[in-house]
Design an enzyme around this catalytic site. Structure first.
Site, PDB file in Angstrom:
ATOM      1  N   TYR A  93       0.826  -1.204   0.000  1.00 42.72           N
ATOM      2  CA  TYR A  93       0.000   0.000   0.000  1.00 42.72           C
ATOM      3  C   TYR A  93       0.860   1.254   0.000  1.00 42.72           C
ATOM      4  CZ  TYR A  93      -4.005   2.955   1.322  1.00 42.72           C
ATOM      5  OH  TYR A  93      -5.013   3.891   1.358  1.00 42.72           O
ATOM      6  N   SER A 188       0.983  -7.802   2.188  1.00 42.13           N
ATOM      7  CA  SER A 188       0.076  -6.744   2.603  1.00 42.13           C
ATOM      8  C   SER A 188      -0.915  -6.434   1.471  1.00 42.13           C
ATOM      9  CB  SER A 188       0.884  -5.511   3.032  1.00 42.13           C
ATOM     10  OG  SER A 188       0.065  -4.579   3.689  1.00 42.13           O
ATOM     11  N   ASP A 274       0.058  -8.694  14.215  1.00 39.96           N
ATOM     12  CA  ASP A 274      -0.095  -7.734  13.117  1.00 39.96           C
ATOM     13  C   ASP A 274      -1.318  -6.859  13.360  1.00 39.96           C
ATOM     14  OD1 ASP A 274      -0.292  -6.367  10.739  1.00 39.96           O
ATOM     15  OD2 ASP A 274      -0.029  -8.130   9.469  1.00 39.96           O
ATOM     16  N   HIS A 309       3.407  -6.914  11.402  1.00 39.53           N
ATOM     17  CA  HIS A 309       3.152  -6.866   9.966  1.00 39.53           C
ATOM     18  C   HIS A 309       4.350  -7.335   9.151  1.00 39.53           C
ATOM     19  CE1 HIS A 309       0.633  -5.819   6.638  1.00 39.53           C
ATOM     20  NE2 HIS A 309       1.478  -4.919   6.154  1.00 39.53           N
TER      21      HIS A 309
END
Length: 330
Positions: A93, A188, A274, A309
């Site tokens: 992202y 992700s 996460d 993450h």
């Protein structure tokens, strides 16, 4: 950050019921047909100097959503004897494709490698991107996660997922690629895109996904205020009557729904701490994916109890390399 989601034993059997729109399949069939009707995927393939002696790179432009030009880097091991299996990688992202020498793991492992640019992103991390999003005019916030949020036809991820599917078609048309052996890879947001590709491209050879965005979306909105999900909750905090429309739109890009339609062997990774992409989303997708593939032992998940993450980081990448090599018979 301590573990905040479900306990590991519950995650391993977590299979939430996901409410799918009745026209989910028709929506994506229509969207992808409109994109393919725009013509052959490749627009241009131009060699570039990457400063490397062992890797050759090309600046690729292919037709994505609505025929829009989407940029990508394509790389091959120098002097490789093809055709080679290919890895199509999707970035996280806020990232763009960056520079051609940034991501060398897969090409150094002997694969053809295509890294897709994220349309309308690239301004938050890394070295930028080169693909605008000419359709980002619908109501919604400034971040990609909320662009066009009130209508599934206008939503940013409708366009980005379509680009990702078209990236597979593009790599199959490139010289030096074994079109029958193409894997989708991402972390992700990239993991969410790769999972969507697995659900929409029936003959994908393999899927490798880590900490996927867009999985278990409704639960994630209740668990975390960290972007990208936090951008959605921040938008809804201002637009108090928009929740129903937003949830309907998000149901068309739910990763668990794509997992239920996938066929390729899959390799998942998740950090149990996460807070960006809560682990229950990854487990919901993996558990449905495993059901879909009939418990295929090639479909596996690696969990990292003390990681967030970043998940397993380089340790996990090594596991990905070993898994894909074994699957490919290389």
């Amino acid at each position: 950050m301590p573990a905040f989601d479900l306990p590991p034993a519950e995650l391993e059997r977590y299979r939430p019921e996901i409410e799918e729109p009745a026209d989910f399949d028709a929506f994506w069939e229509r969207t992808l047909k409109e994109a393919s009707d725009e013509g052959e995927p490749l627009v241009s393939v131009r060699p570039v100097e990457n400063g490397l002696r062992l890797t050759e790179s090309w600046d690729v432009t292919f037709r994505g959503f609505a025929g829009d030009p989407v940029r990508a880097w394509f790389s091959l091991p120098a002097n490789a004897a093809g055709p080679l299996p290919a890895v199509v990688e999707f970035a996280g992202y806020g990232r763009g494709r960056g520079l051609p020498h940034e991501r060398l793991t897969w090409v150094n492992a002997g694969y053809a490698h295509l890294l897709m640019d994220n349309r309308g992103q690239g301004d938050q991390y890394g070295c930028g991107g080169d693909t605008p999003d000419p359709h980002a005019l619908a109501p919604g916030g400034p971040g990609p996660a909320v662009r066009g949020l009130l209508d599934p036809g206008d939503y940013h991820y409708r366009r980005l997922i379509t680009d990702a599917v078209r990236a597979v078609a593009a790599v199959r048309a490139l010289p030096g690629v074994d079109a029958g052996r193409v894997a989708a890879v991402g972390n992700s947001q990239g993991g969410g895109l790769a999972l969507a590709v697995a659900g929409l491209v029936p003959d994908l050879a393999a899927l490798l996904v880590t900490a996927p965005l867009l999985c278990g979306i409704h639960r994630a909105l209740d668990l975390t205020d960290v972007p990208p999900y936090g951008e959605i909750t921040a938008y809804l905090a201002v637009h108090r009557g928009a929740e129903e429309a937003a949830r309907r739109t998000l149901s068309y890009v739910e990763g668990v729904s794509f997992a239920r339609r996938a066929h390729a062997p899959a390799h998942f990774g998740v950090g149990l701490r996460d807070t960006v992409c809560p682990p229950s989303g990854a487990y919901a997708a993996f558990n449905r994916y495993a059901e879909r593939t009939g418990g295929d032992p090639a479909t596996v998940l690696h969990a990292y109890p003390f990681n967030g993450h970043e998940g397993g980081d380089a340790v996990h990448v090594r596991r990905q390399l070993e898994w894909l090599a074994l699957l490919s018979g290389d």
